[in-house]
Design a protein around this motif. Structure first.
Motif, PDB file in Angstrom:
ATOM      1  N   LYS B  63      -0.695  -8.880  -6.400  1.00  0.00           N
ATOM      2  CA  LYS B  63      -0.429  -9.576  -7.663  1.00  0.00           C
ATOM      3  C   LYS B  63      -1.308 -10.808  -7.797  1.00  0.00           C
ATOM      4  CE  LYS B  63       4.520  -8.668  -8.336  1.00  0.00           C
ATOM      5  NZ  LYS B  63       5.819  -9.378  -8.231  1.00  0.00           N
ATOM      6  N   LYS B  64      -1.448 -11.544  -6.670  1.00  0.00           N
ATOM      7  CA  LYS B  64      -2.234 -12.781  -6.667  1.00  0.00           C
ATOM      8  C   LYS B  64      -3.706 -12.469  -6.938  1.00  0.00           C
ATOM      9  CE  LYS B  64      -3.337 -16.254  -3.291  1.00  0.00           C
ATOM     10  NZ  LYS B  64      -3.256 -16.444  -1.834  1.00  0.00           N
ATOM     11  N   HIS B  65      -4.245 -11.478  -6.242  1.00  0.00           N
ATOM     12  CA  HIS B  65      -5.661 -11.139  -6.403  1.00  0.00           C
ATOM     13  C   HIS B  65      -5.946 -10.608  -7.811  1.00  0.00           C
ATOM     14  CE1 HIS B  65      -6.537 -10.710  -1.797  1.00  0.00           C
ATOM     15  NE2 HIS B  65      -6.097 -11.906  -2.150  1.00  0.00           N
ATOM     16  N   LEU B  66      -5.019  -9.807  -8.323  1.00  0.00           N
ATOM     17  CA  LEU B  66      -5.208  -9.205  -9.643  1.00  0.00           C
ATOM     18  C   LEU B  66      -5.285 -10.293 -10.713  1.00  0.00           C
ATOM     19  CD1 LEU B  66      -5.439  -6.386 -10.879  1.00  0.00           C
ATOM     20  CD2 LEU B  66      -2.943  -6.308 -11.017  1.00  0.00           C
ATOM     21  N   ALA B  67      -4.516 -11.371 -10.524  1.00  0.00           N
ATOM     22  CA  ALA B  67      -4.516 -12.462 -11.498  1.00  0.00           C
ATOM     23  C   ALA B  67      -5.759 -13.336 -11.372  1.00  0.00           C
ATOM     24  CB  ALA B  67      -3.254 -13.310 -11.310  1.00  0.00           C
ATOM     25  N   ALA B  68      -6.394 -13.297 -10.189  1.00  0.00           N
ATOM     26  CA  ALA B  68      -7.451 -14.278  -9.901  1.00  0.00           C
ATOM     27  C   ALA B  68      -8.859 -13.731 -10.059  1.00  0.00           C
ATOM     28  CB  ALA B  68      -7.264 -14.792  -8.468  1.00  0.00           C
ATOM     29  N   SER B  69      -9.036 -12.439 -10.005  1.00  0.00           N
ATOM     30  CA  SER B  69     -10.391 -11.926  -9.810  1.00  0.00           C
ATOM     31  C   SER B  69     -10.556 -10.572 -10.471  1.00  0.00           C
ATOM     32  CB  SER B  69     -10.625 -11.786  -8.293  1.00  0.00           C
ATOM     33  OG  SER B  69     -11.772 -11.013  -8.023  1.00  0.00           O
ATOM     34  N   SER B  70     -11.803 -10.146 -10.675  1.00  0.00           N
ATOM     35  CA  SER B  70     -12.008  -8.742 -10.993  1.00  0.00           C
ATOM     36  C   SER B  70     -11.948  -7.983  -9.666  1.00  0.00           C
ATOM     37  CB  SER B  70     -13.336  -8.529 -11.714  1.00  0.00           C
ATOM     38  OG  SER B  70     -14.390  -9.021 -10.932  1.00  0.00           O
ATOM     39  N   ILE B  71     -11.529  -6.736  -9.756  1.00  0.00           N
ATOM     40  CA  ILE B  71     -11.186  -5.981  -8.550  1.00  0.00           C
ATOM     41  C   ILE B  71     -12.276  -4.948  -8.251  1.00  0.00           C
ATOM     42  CG2 ILE B  71      -9.461  -4.443  -7.505  1.00  0.00           C
ATOM     43  CD1 ILE B  71      -8.549  -7.412  -8.011  1.00  0.00           C
ATOM     44  N   ARG B  72     -12.638  -4.834  -6.966  1.00  0.00           N
ATOM     45  CA  ARG B  72     -13.652  -3.844  -6.574  1.00  0.00           C
ATOM     46  C   ARG B  72     -13.108  -2.809  -5.589  1.00  0.00           C
ATOM     47  NH1 ARG B  72     -18.860  -4.958  -6.993  1.00  0.00           N
ATOM     48  NH2 ARG B  72     -18.987  -2.710  -6.636  1.00  0.00           N
ATOM     49  N   TYR B  73     -12.062  -3.167  -4.833  1.00  0.00           N
ATOM     50  CA  TYR B  73     -11.545  -2.207  -3.843  1.00  0.00           C
ATOM     51  C   TYR B  73     -10.019  -2.185  -3.819  1.00  0.00           C
ATOM     52  CZ  TYR B  73     -16.233  -1.763  -1.950  1.00  0.00           C
ATOM     53  OH  TYR B  73     -17.578  -1.510  -1.814  1.00  0.00           O
ATOM     54  N   LEU B  74      -9.490  -0.969  -3.643  1.00  0.00           N
ATOM     55  CA  LEU B  74      -8.072  -0.781  -3.351  1.00  0.00           C
ATOM     56  C   LEU B  74      -8.005  -0.211  -1.936  1.00  0.00           C
ATOM     57  CD1 LEU B  74      -7.102   1.171  -6.645  1.00  0.00           C
ATOM     58  CD2 LEU B  74      -7.353  -1.307  -6.341  1.00  0.00           C
ATOM     59  N   LEU B  75      -7.206  -0.852  -1.084  1.00  0.00           N
ATOM     60  CA  LEU B  75      -7.121  -0.418   0.319  1.00  0.00           C
ATOM     61  C   LEU B  75      -5.672  -0.045   0.629  1.00  0.00           C
ATOM     62  CD1 LEU B  75      -8.174  -0.081   3.213  1.00  0.00           C
ATOM     63  CD2 LEU B  75      -7.860  -2.567   3.521  1.00  0.00           C
ATOM     64  N   VAL B  76      -5.441   1.241   0.896  1.00  0.00           N
ATOM     65  CA  VAL B  76      -4.076   1.748   1.127  1.00  0.00           C
ATOM     66  C   VAL B  76      -3.931   2.198   2.575  1.00  0.00           C
ATOM     67  CG1 VAL B  76      -2.300   3.356   0.302  1.00  0.00           C
ATOM     68  CG2 VAL B  76      -4.257   2.777  -1.182  1.00  0.00           C
ATOM     69  N   ASN B  77      -2.831   1.747   3.221  1.00  0.00           N
ATOM     70  CA  ASN B  77      -2.497   2.374   4.507  1.00  0.00           C
ATOM     71  C   ASN B  77      -1.104   2.966   4.443  1.00  0.00           C
ATOM     72  OD1 ASN B  77      -1.491  -0.670   5.052  1.00  0.00           O
ATOM     73  ND2 ASN B  77      -0.313   0.743   6.337  1.00  0.00           N
ATOM     74  N   THR B  78      -0.904   4.077   5.136  1.00  0.00           N
ATOM     75  CA  THR B  78       0.445   4.618   5.305  1.00  0.00           C
ATOM     76  C   THR B  78       0.889   4.337   6.741  1.00  0.00           C
ATOM     77  OG1 THR B  78      -0.271   6.819   6.032  1.00  0.00           O
ATOM     78  CG2 THR B  78      -0.059   6.466   3.656  1.00  0.00           C
ATOM     79  N   GLY B  79       2.153   4.626   7.034  1.00  0.00           N
ATOM     80  CA  GLY B  79       2.657   4.467   8.408  1.00  0.00           C
ATOM     81  C   GLY B  79       3.275   3.115   8.682  1.00  0.00           C
ATOM     82  N   ASN B  80       2.998   2.141   7.846  1.00  0.00           N
ATOM     83  CA  ASN B  80       3.548   0.796   8.031  1.00  0.00           C
ATOM     84  C   ASN B  80       3.576   0.092   6.669  1.00  0.00           C
ATOM     85  OD1 ASN B  80       3.537  -2.180   8.423  1.00  0.00           O
ATOM     86  ND2 ASN B  80       3.584  -1.646  10.596  1.00  0.00           N
ATOM     87  N   ALA B  81       4.760  -0.405   6.274  1.00  0.00           N
ATOM     88  CA  ALA B  81       4.933  -0.978   4.932  1.00  0.00           C
ATOM     89  C   ALA B  81       4.568  -2.457   4.859  1.00  0.00           C
ATOM     90  CB  ALA B  81       6.368  -0.801   4.469  1.00  0.00           C
ATOM     91  N   ASN B  82       4.392  -3.089   6.004  1.00  0.00           N
ATOM     92  CA  ASN B  82       4.175  -4.539   6.035  1.00  0.00           C
ATOM     93  C   ASN B  82       5.177  -5.250   5.121  1.00  0.00           C
ATOM     94  OD1 ASN B  82       3.099  -6.997   6.752  1.00  0.00           O
ATOM     95  ND2 ASN B  82       1.229  -6.817   5.511  1.00  0.00           N
ATOM     96  N   ALA B  83       6.450  -4.856   5.247  1.00  0.00           N
ATOM     97  CA  ALA B  83       7.544  -5.442   4.453  1.00  0.00           C
ATOM     98  C   ALA B  83       8.583  -6.002   5.415  1.00  0.00           C
ATOM     99  CB  ALA B  83       8.178  -4.394   3.558  1.00  0.00           C
ATOM    100  N   GLY B  84       9.236  -7.072   5.025  1.00  0.00           N
ATOM    101  CA  GLY B  84      10.199  -7.728   5.904  1.00  0.00           C
ATOM    102  C   GLY B  84       9.484  -8.323   7.107  1.00  0.00           C
TER     103      GLY B  84
END
Lengths: 404, 404
Positions: B63-84
């Motif tokens: 959300k922060k990057h989307l508000a601040a910059s034009s976007i060039r890459y989306l980086l997705v990983n599965t196996g770990n949500a990096n949540a909590g």
């Protein structure tokens, strides 16, 4: 399958309140499916009813009679809910009340009808009327245990409780029964509760105390989040103990406390017998800014299929609980202030897994049959609790197989 | 187990949008668990994210990057949500963005990170960074199918779609993928969607159309009523087709129509692959006075464990549907005005079972894999629909057994 020991306390009779049980053969020949309760003259009666807009015909009629008349009889049938039955359902419920009124010499409005069972089938009026004489001749103050069995549908055990207190040398008794194994089972619809006391309480006060007690008991339990078309709870006061309970004072304190204990016991007994239940779970939300937000968080957890399946698996899956707190709709939630505990084990703090937490600690809690999920919001001083069960494969079997 | 044929349309490449897939060995060695998406310079990007207050670190950062910059890459990983994962989670997500930014010569803010998988475990940053070169060298416009597989977690099938339209002699392409098999699986958290188009759309307009399309697609589906900490959906427009889509006009009509079709397809694909699903169910509420009340009724039905277990049992249990309508909280509901249909079969009218209804008719509908529950409130002119599944014993098994 139910959680906790299957024992009932001694169910003391309530002077002025007689019960008769009979078999009308509504669903199965020989099964006790009619419970008649008789109140002495001068008794006061209070009632709370389902908020479901599709409420059943007997609910509509009971509310009407309760507002119009003093009540002398409660007539309960199982096996048929008389719900979703339109105008015919109203005529059928009225016919049962009329038949009883004729046989007992009271007005039609002095009878409250209750039905629980299959939705959408016509009420078998003739069968019910045919069993009235048998129920009448069975009337006795010692029939509470039979009544607890008589109102059961998919319940696997009878639910009943009793409280007594002394006041100025006299004993006041409150005895009650309940039924229900899902919050709703529209096929075998639903939650019923009957409590009688020999205290003397005026009707308006009785209604206020019943409403308040219901809010903290039957309105704090959930098995599957559904609310039935037939839910009803009745509190009757015969006055025969000779103890008059005024709106405040020592007698009021004792009475309210006993009533609340009994109602909570009757409500929790329903959760313990929840369909397919293998766990009895309290979800307690503390230090909340309001009752509303405390209940929003508590019910979001208590209704989550993911939390409930984790409970069934005895899996200390704190991520699912945390996600529920996050989506409960609480405004300006400070994630870092929240603590979540399983019993006494802190599992979440500062927005993530507690530093002190080990999976072994969580597992030890989850292996138990009785589990407390305890959320501390740290944004106020309100505390609320709700009670629920896990979601098991048996729940699905029971509800998928019931009509087939 | 999933509902409907497992076929994907041809996934046309989107000029200016390249995809690379790699294996970082996050959960299983050799499994594709990294998906890198590269946007050409000048592309516009819109995003919608979970409303869960406990949103994951990559959501906060995206959300922060989307508000601040034009976007060039989306980086997705599965196996770990990096949540909590608290502050450490934010540092870890940032570290992944930094590593990619270094290797591609863009700013850190030009990278949006996405994670899906187990909640509460530290993100394996070194593994992800170690796979970046492989993902980079795999970049290709023809990689959509691999990407659809690369973002899967408990999904049993890949989900993707493609729409094209002609405008002034030029072809515009929209291609997209999604993942998710419960609305939330905090262990394997959740719903992700990526759509790219070669239309030229300015960022504010793109965001408005994505938000509107999401409201009618991803926000209209439910498997178990849960909302995850990681839900995200991204729409990118490269502009390479040479078709500029203004806020209104013929091109806008065609674009919005194609986008809505694609988003609905991606969302419904998630429901079809719902955990343990054996039925694909549309709940449609018609002639409602407002969107709010239509959705209240639709979701009360779609979330009811009793309705969902009846669907699983192919049981035309109209009483359970009727009880849901009654408890949905609609004010001044006129019960006699309501009609309820299963597909075209009228099951409820005038407050009870329809006179014309036979159990055989209801059974014939319920035996199908795709079922429409259609409620007509007859109090306004709003129509809304949501899509859901049944509740099967397999749902319980999947969610009870997952972590053990």
């Amino acid at each position: 399958m139910a959680v906790g020991p299957d024992t009932l306390p001694e169910l003391k009779p309530v002077d002025g309140f007689r019960i008769g049980v009979a078999s009308a053969g509504i669903k199965k020949p020989g099964r006790r499916d009619i419970v008649l309760m008789e109140l002495c003259e001068g008794a006061t009666v209070a009632g709370v009813f389902t908020k479901n807009a599709f409420c059943a015909a007997p609910v509509v009629l009971s509310k009407k009679h309760l507002a119009a008349s003093s009540i002398r009889y409660l007539l309960v049938n199982t096996g048929n809910a008389n719900a979703g039955t339109g105008e015919q359902g109203m005529r059928d419920a009225t016919a049962c009340c009329e038949a009883l009124a004729e046989r007992t010499g009271v007005s039609v409005e002095a009878v409250l009808p209750f039905s629980t069972g299959v939705i959408g089938e016509p009420l078998p009026v003739a069968k019910i009327v045919g069993a009235l004489e048998a129920a009448k001749s069975d009337l006795s103050e010692d029939n509470w245990l039979n009544a607890a069995h008589g109102i059961m549908t998919t319940d696997t055990r009878a639910k009943a409780g009793c409280e007594q207190f002394e006041h100025e040398g006299k004993t006041v008794t409150l005895t009650g029964i309940s039924k229900g194994a899902g919050m709703i089972m529209p096929n075998m619809a639903t939650m019923l509760g009957y409590v009688a006391t020999d205290a003397e309480v005026d009707q308006a006060q009785l209604q206020a105390w019943l409403t308040a007690a219901t809010e903290q008991s039957f309105n704090r339990i959930t098995v599957d989040g559904d609310t039935s078309t037939n839910d009803s709870c009745i509190l009757a006061a015969t006055g025969r103990s000779g103890v008059k309970v005024e709106s405040s004072g020592e007698a009021a304190d004792k009475f309210v406390s006993a009533l609340n204990r009994l109602m909570l016991h009757l409500a929790q007994s329903i959760v313990r017998d929840g369909e397919g239940a293998t766990k009895f779970v309290e979800v307690r939300v503390e230090k909340s800014a309001s009752v509303r937000e405390a209940l929003d968080v508590a019910y979001t957890i208590a209704h989550s299929p993911l939390v409930k399946t984790a409970l069934y698996a005895s899996d200390p899956n704190w991520g699912r609980i945390l996600a529920c707190v996050g989506r409960a709709g609480v405004e300006n939630l400070d994630l870092n202030a929240i603590e979540i505990y399983l019993n006494d084990v802190c599992i979440v703090e500062k927005g993530g897994r507690a530093a002190s937490y080990t999976e072994e600690q969580g597992q030890a809690v989850m292996n138990g049959e009785e589990i407390l999920i305890h959320v501390v919001l740290n944004r106020g001083d309100v505390c609320e609790a709700v009670w629920t069960t896990d979601l098991s494969t048996d729940y699905v079997h029971i509800n998928a197989d019931y009509r087939s």
